[in-house]
Design a protein around this motif. Structure first.
Motif, mmCIF file in Angstrom:
data_model
loop_
_atom_site.group_PDB
_atom_site.id
_atom_site.type_symbol
_atom_site.label_atom_id
_atom_site.label_comp_id
_atom_site.label_asym_id
_atom_site.label_seq_id
_atom_site.Cartn_x
_atom_site.Cartn_y
_atom_site.Cartn_z
ATOM 1 N N GLU A 179 43.721 39.124 46.854
ATOM 2 C CA GLU A 179 44.575 38.155 46.152
ATOM 3 C C GLU A 179 43.918 36.782 46.052
ATOM 4 O OE1 GLU A 179 47.190 38.878 44.317
ATOM 5 O OE2 GLU A 179 46.752 40.947 44.913
ATOM 6 N N SER A 198 43.004 34.913 42.477
ATOM 7 C CA SER A 198 43.422 33.541 42.164
ATOM 8 C C SER A 198 42.248 32.705 41.683
ATOM 9 C CB SER A 198 44.044 32.868 43.390
ATOM 10 O OG SER A 198 45.214 33.520 43.757
ATOM 11 N N LYS A 217 40.905 33.542 38.112
ATOM 12 C CA LYS A 217 41.708 33.000 37.015
ATOM 13 C C LYS A 217 41.131 31.694 36.489
ATOM 14 C CE LYS A 217 46.024 35.141 38.485
ATOM 15 N NZ LYS A 217 47.354 34.925 39.081
#
Length: 170
Positions: free
Chosen positions: A99, A103, A106
């Motif tokens: 995760e 992040s 992105k």
């Protein structure tokens, strides 16, 4: 559990009063180790690609450390008696790292051929490219020694595979 109780200076019965099962004990150990694997401490300065490189290096420091490798060997050894240990390890440790990488991805411009690929898949591939070889060797070969220069080169190659060239140069 006998060995753990002995090392803690208590009886096995007392240990079971604290932890209902071996699985609960391992869950507590994994949760306790999360601060070591917390990517929030990764330097936040620099370009997104520099931050990705730093995050992968920090993840390598944790995932490939002797203590972590010993814990993983233990989990693998216990998988028949406690199959939920492996699942729990994946949920607690692997999901957290994935995760964090998603992040950061992105904020990075990917090579055009990867723009339609889910970021989670790219994060998983980055981890595999960076850690796969050394992780397997460390788990299975007690004589293997990690080479930081080779690992850093592998990180750079993995990033170059997915990230647009302009972003890498920053």
């Amino acid at each position: 559990m006998d060995d753990i109780a002995g090392a803690a200076g208590m009886s096995k019965k007392t240990l079971y009063k604290l932890f209902a099962s071996k699985t609960e004990l391992f869950r507590a150990m994994l949760l306790r180790s999360l601060p070591e694997a917390d990517y929030a401490d990764t330097p936040s300065e620099g370009s997104p690609v520099t931050r990705l490189r730093n995050m992968l290096r920090e993840a390598a420091d944790v995932a490939l450390s002797p203590g972590e490798i010993a814990l993983q060997r233990l989990i693998i050894g216990e998988r028949q008696a406690s199959p939920e240990l492996g699942r729990m390890f994946a949920e607690v440790i692997m999901e957290s790292g994935t995760e964090h990488i998603v992040s950061l991805l992105k904020t990075i411009r990917l090579e055009p051929r990867f723009e339609s690929v889910p970021l989670r898949l790219i994060a998983e591939m980055l981890f595999g490219m960076v850690f796969g070889h050394d992780h397997f060797r460390l788990l299975t070969d007690t004589e293997f020694r990690l080479n930081r220069r080779v690992l850093d080169r592998r990180i750079d190659l993995a990033i170059a595979t997915f990230c647009a060239a302009e972003d890498q140069a920053r």
